[in-house]
Scaffold this active site. Structure first.
Site, mmCIF file in Angstrom:
data_model
loop_
_atom_site.group_PDB
_atom_site.id
_atom_site.type_symbol
_atom_site.label_atom_id
_atom_site.label_comp_id
_atom_site.label_asym_id
_atom_site.label_seq_id
_atom_site.Cartn_x
_atom_site.Cartn_y
_atom_site.Cartn_z
ATOM 1 N N GLU A 14 0.876 -1.177 0.000
ATOM 2 C CA GLU A 14 0.000 0.000 0.000
ATOM 3 C C GLU A 14 0.906 1.217 0.000
ATOM 4 O O GLU A 14 1.456 1.590 1.034
ATOM 5 C CB GLU A 14 -0.930 -0.015 1.219
ATOM 6 C CG GLU A 14 -1.914 -1.168 1.244
ATOM 7 C CD GLU A 14 -2.926 -1.115 0.120
ATOM 8 O OE1 GLU A 14 -3.074 -0.031 -0.496
ATOM 9 O OE2 GLU A 14 -3.560 -2.137 -0.163
ATOM 10 N N CYS A 65 -1.698 9.266 2.563
ATOM 11 C CA CYS A 65 -1.288 8.667 1.281
ATOM 12 C C CYS A 65 -2.258 8.986 0.158
ATOM 13 O O CYS A 65 -1.890 8.948 -1.019
ATOM 14 C CB CYS A 65 -1.119 7.157 1.417
ATOM 15 S SG CYS A 65 -2.601 6.279 1.948
#
Length: 465
Positions: free
Chosen positions: A211, A245
């Site tokens: 991720e 993110c």
């Protein structure tokens, strides 16, 4: 054999003694995570303040802890269904045979979690791993050392180390951890570190989920309501000071709309984050210096900085959020993930030019589109690739447990959240039970294909066409 290998062997032995935990055992472990968080909300919020310097407890509860409660509740509601075998179609020539897929646990799952949301991003994959029937070993980030240390102590209080183990430490520990032969390794962090983790995992052929992040664009269509778009983007860029993110990394907008958008952006930023106690600080001096270098590099190359808040240095903020316009294409801020309260604004001729701009760059983890023109929206959805999309807002596709979350290309590989997380940490075993037609040996399995070959097999081949 080092201490990490011995520790992994001990956890693996505990898993081997119970490789197929019941749904009750799985839910009880998930319930312990829920109880652990609920009983320590205030302490966790204080630990995060100690790491970030400034971080409002409401922001922590909203974006970290609430998501964990939602994941626990969603898993509790759906786990029984996820665990059921899935029947699959059988062709007519296989008689009365039956085929199905069973989801099985895989073993010990290693999790390497980041510093930006050090509670949420450590425990979300752990919930999924427990749902799938596995044991968990967590390596949290050393950059959020206070939160990571406190979380480790809590996990040790609520779990036996053979169920849920935690190891803290710096990059040397992380390197050894990534090289362990886990059943699956789950990493959340930067692309650069992700490459190192992947190389380490490759030595033992460990399956891996990455991720990562990247540069997530916010596209403002000419049909957008600028006030609403600016409010969402200001929130997305300044929440956790952009240390997210999936934060909007830059804006694509037509030049004729730029000035009006900036005005709305400043208004929205001031309305939402004028209180210095509500704008999260950088995690450490290294992050602060990175923001300063990105900003000075852009300005040195000719970009113009526009403050987003109209009370500079209020309460001693360590960094003033800014938008950047007229940014040269060689500026670092247009090529590196910002992970901070700096918002480059890139002007484009139209929607097609915005799509072209995105497609010339690595696939982003998230894409945000603002507007009402359905034709333009459909073109964006069809012609771009990103981990996920939210239309006319930010973040929310990642908040739904029912939607898989993950990246594509350099923004990551593999997905989790909800059923996707259960599947990531499960092995889907294919099973076929061979039976003849109507309980007889007629058309049973491979029998019709047995030699000697001749007209019988010729007829079978014609049948199989």
């Amino acid at each position: 054999m080092n201490r990490f290998t011995i520790q992994l062997d001990e956890i693996q032995a505990a898993y081997t003694a119970e490789p197929n935990p019941t749904i009750e055992v799985r839910l009880e472990r998930i319930g312990r995570i829920e109880k652990m968080i609920a009983a320590n909300e205030e302490k966790l919020c204080k630990a995060l303040v100690a790491d970030f310097g400034v971080r409002d407890s409401i922001e922590t509860r909203l974006v970290e802890l609430k998501g964990l409660y939602q994941a626990c509740a969603y898993t509790r509601k759906h786990l029984k269904e996820w665990m059921k075998p899935v029947q699959v179609e059988i062709p007519f020539y296989m008689g009365g045979s039956e085929a199905w897929i069973e989801s099985q646990s895989i073993g010990v799952v290693g999790i390497m979690s980041p510093w930006n949301y050090p509670v949420r991003l450590a425990l979300l994959p752990a919930i999924a791993a427990f749902a799938a029937g596995n044991r968990v070993w967590l390596k949290p980030s050393e950059r959020s050392s206070r939160t990571s240390g406190f979380l480790a102590s809590l996990i040790q209080e609520y779990f036996h180390p053979s169920e849920f183990c935690v190891t803290t430490g710096g990059s040397d520990v992380a390197e050894q951890f990534a090289a362990l032969p886990f059943a699956h390794l789950f990493f959340t962090g930067s692309e650069a570190i992700g490459k190192k983790v992947m190389r380490a995992a490759a030595e033992s052929l460990t399956p891996i989920t990455l991720e990562l992040g990247g540069k997530s664009p916010a596209m403002i269509d000419s049909s957008a309501k600028l006030k609403d778009a600016a409010a969402s983007i200001a929130y997305g860029k300044l929440l956790n000071s952009g240390q997210t993110c999936i934060a909007p990394d830059y804006v694509l907008i037509e030049e004729s709309l730029q000035d009006a958008f900036i005005q709305q952006l400043q208004t929205a930023a001031h309305q939402q984050f004028s209180d210095p106690k509500e704008l999260t600080g950088p995690i450490d001096d290294e992050q602060l210096q990175y923001w300063q270098h990105l900003l000075s590099d852009a300005i040195d190359r000719g970009a113009k900085a526009i403050p987003l808040l109209n009370n500079p240095s209020a309460g001693g903020r360590r960094f003033e959020p800014v938008a950047l316009i007229q940014v040269p294409q060689d500026a670092r801020v247009l090529h590196e993930e910002i992970f901070g309260p700096i918002l480059p604004i890139v002007t484009v001729a139209n929607s097609a030019a915005a799509i072209e701009y995105i497609n010339k760059r690595p696939h982003p983890l998230a894409l945000y589109w603002f507007g009402k023109n359905k034709k333009n929206l459909q073109q964006v959805l069809e012609q771009t690739r990103s981990g996920g999309v939210t239309i006319n807002d930010v973040f929310l596709h990642a908040a739904l447990e029912s939607l898989p979350f993950g990246g594509v290309g350099s923004s990551g590989m593999g997905k989790y959240h909800g059923k996707a997380g259960f599947d990531t940490f499960s092995y889907q075993k294919s099973i076929l039970e061979v039976r003849g037609l109507l309980g007889t040996n007629l058309m049973k399995g491979t029998k019709p294909a047995h030699p000697p070959y001749g007209k019988k097999i010729e007829r079978l081949l014609r049948t199989l066409k």
